[in-house]
Design an enzyme around this catalytic site. Structure first.
Site, PDB file in Angstrom:
ATOM      1  N   ARG A 114     -12.275   3.420  -5.888  1.00 19.12           N
ATOM      2  CA  ARG A 114     -11.301   3.314  -4.798  1.00 19.12           C
ATOM      3  C   ARG A 114      -9.923   3.790  -5.238  1.00 19.12           C
ATOM      4  O   ARG A 114      -9.106   4.225  -4.441  1.00 19.12           O
ATOM      5  CB  ARG A 114     -11.231   1.883  -4.250  1.00 19.12           C
ATOM      6  CG  ARG A 114     -10.225   1.763  -3.106  1.00 19.12           C
ATOM      7  CD  ARG A 114     -10.332   0.484  -2.298  1.00 19.12           C
ATOM      8  NE  ARG A 114     -10.654  -0.676  -3.073  1.00 19.12           N
ATOM      9  CZ  ARG A 114      -9.833  -1.258  -3.958  1.00 19.12           C
ATOM     10  NH1 ARG A 114      -8.624  -0.783  -4.153  1.00 19.12           N
ATOM     11  NH2 ARG A 114     -10.238  -2.304  -4.625  1.00 19.12           N
TER      12      ARG A 114
ATOM     13  N   ASP B 221       0.748  17.726  11.009  1.00 19.67           N
ATOM     14  CA  ASP B 221      -0.713  17.722  10.971  1.00 19.67           C
ATOM     15  C   ASP B 221      -1.150  19.174  11.137  1.00 19.67           C
ATOM     16  O   ASP B 221      -1.037  19.757  12.214  1.00 19.67           O
ATOM     17  CB  ASP B 221      -1.245  16.830  12.104  1.00 19.67           C
ATOM     18  CG  ASP B 221      -2.778  16.775  12.140  1.00 19.67           C
ATOM     19  OD1 ASP B 221      -3.424  17.714  11.639  1.00 19.67           O
ATOM     20  OD2 ASP B 221      -3.326  15.812  12.702  1.00 19.67           O
TER      21      ASP B 221
END
Ligand SMILES: *Cc1c(COP(=O)(O)O)cnc(C)c1O
Length: 394
Positions: free
Chosen positions: A55, A180
């Site tokens: 993780r 984005d």
């Protein structure tokens, strides 16, 4: 007969090596990494080197990040578990209660939801503004504005944002500019060269390109802010799967070729569609009748990309007839696949809007968005011609 050694099956054996190396990036699914001793582990944490727990980072994410960094001209990019995870990490790591965010009014649907519902719930105010109008973006700023979030090409109306104007607004106000870049990709536009502070991707789309991996990416200019976003990514558990990273890295090998072919197909298809009887309009940035044509050509280096939209008359019945007449043009709410996909915003991404709100955006029941793939262009044009003519006969 020799009795088997107890427990021997769970002891991992060393991976066989040799003087040769695999040509292909190995897939490393290990969740944990064993260290030789506590001192070595201590040094690893101090230096932030190597791997401890997946993780927190793993080799397949690192290899993929480095490749996208190269495309974006970025450093230290972070791979996330999805495009939304990338946007989530930016908001969670870069904002606090009391801040204000300005977003484009035609952002990706889930990003709009974050802006309209989730950020306000966390004490972060938001406003939406038309990104084709930098003055409208400026007018939405408040003293507590921390970020401006925009997409270069809007979904599904394919409008092109005034990136130069918005970058100037952000710079003058001292506000972070978040871009984005999913629709444009670094092959058409590199936001860091135009004043962006943060670049985001849904790697799921054109970068990975095969609709088999869900991933995101975020690169951050300021190293302190990068650390905060990286920490949010790890702490909120937004990190990616090694297998998806491995698939996406393999997909990237052909990214340039795929995009160039898809774009050539989109340009040819846009011309062919415009000539079909029953076609109300075709929206493609490289066409001179596009409302932002001049800006698009200057901003995107003369390129139009692989996304186009079109509108036919005849309402929902005609739309149903069109999709049914060409099942090989996958009617699926995604984009960026090697194959052409067709989406119908009125029944999917924009279904929650009232018909009047859709009409304001120009999204009728006959409105389709096309993510053009890399098929033989003659085949594509034949399929679309058949589909549009079936819709007309409806
Ligand atoms: C798909 C998409 C996202 C979200 O990405 P996921 O990988 O689906 O989470 C964000 N922004 C844009 C522009 C997209 O097209």
């Amino acid at each position: 007969m020799k009795p088997p050694r107890p427990n021997s099956l769970v002891r991992r054996t060393a991976f066989p090596g040799g003087p040769s190396r695999p040509l292909v990036t190995p897939l490393q699914p290990s969740v944990v990494y064993a260290s030789p001793d506590p001192d070595a582990l201590d040094r690893q944490y101090e230096e932030g080197s190597g791997f401890t727990y997946a993780r927190e980072g793993h080799p397949n994410a690192e290899v993929l990040a480095a490749k996208i960094d190269m495309l974006e001209g970025a450093e230290g990019g972070i791979v996330t578990g999805s495009g939304m995870a990338a946007i989530g990490a930016v908001f969670l790591g870069g904002l606090k209660s009391g801040d204000h965010v300005v977003g484009g009014d035609q952002l990706y649907g889930r990003t709009l939801r974050l802006m309209n519902e989730d950020l306000p719930r966390m004490g972060i105010a938001t406003s939406l503004a038309d990104p084709t109008d930098a003055e409208a973006v400026r007018a939405a700023l408040r003293p507590e504005t921390r970020m401006i979030v925009v997409e270069v090409i809007s979904n599904p109306t394919i409008r092109v944002a005034d990136m130069e104007g918005i970058a100037a607004v952000a710079r003058e106000a001292g506000v972070l500019l978040v871009v984005d870049n999913t629709f444009t990709t670094p092959r058409l536009f590199r936001p860091f060269e135009s004043g962006a502070d943060i670049v985001i991707h849904s790697v799921t789309k054109l970068l990975a390109g095969h609709s088999d991996a869900t991933l995101g990416y975020v690169a951050v200019r300021d190293p302190v802010l990068r650390e905060a976003i990286m920490t949010a990514n790890v702490t909120w558990g937004l990190t990616p799967s090694p297998f998806d990273c491995w698939l996406a890295e393999r997909g990237l090998h052909s990214f340039d070729l795929r995009l160039d072919r898809a774009e050539a197909n989109a340009a040819a298809l846009a011309e062919a569609l415009a000539d079909l009887p029953g076609m109300a309009r075709v929206i493609y940035p490289a066409r001179p009748d596009h409302p932002d044509h001049n800006r698009a050509m200057a901003l995107l280096g003369g390129r139009g990309g692989n996304m186009l939209s079109f509108e036919i008359a005849g309402g929902r019945a005609a739309a149903n007839a069109l999709t049914r007449a060409a099942p090989e043009l996958a009617f699926a709410p995604t984009l960026g696949d090697v194959g052409t996909t067709l989406s119908h915003p009125a029944s999917s991404s924009h279904r929650a809007l009232t018909p009047a709100a859709r009409e304001t955006l120009g999204i009728s029941e006959g409105f389709f968005r096309v993510s053009v793939g890399i098929e033989d262009p003659a085949l594509l044009i034949a399929e679309f011609s058949r589909a549009v003519s079936a819709a007309g006969r409806n």
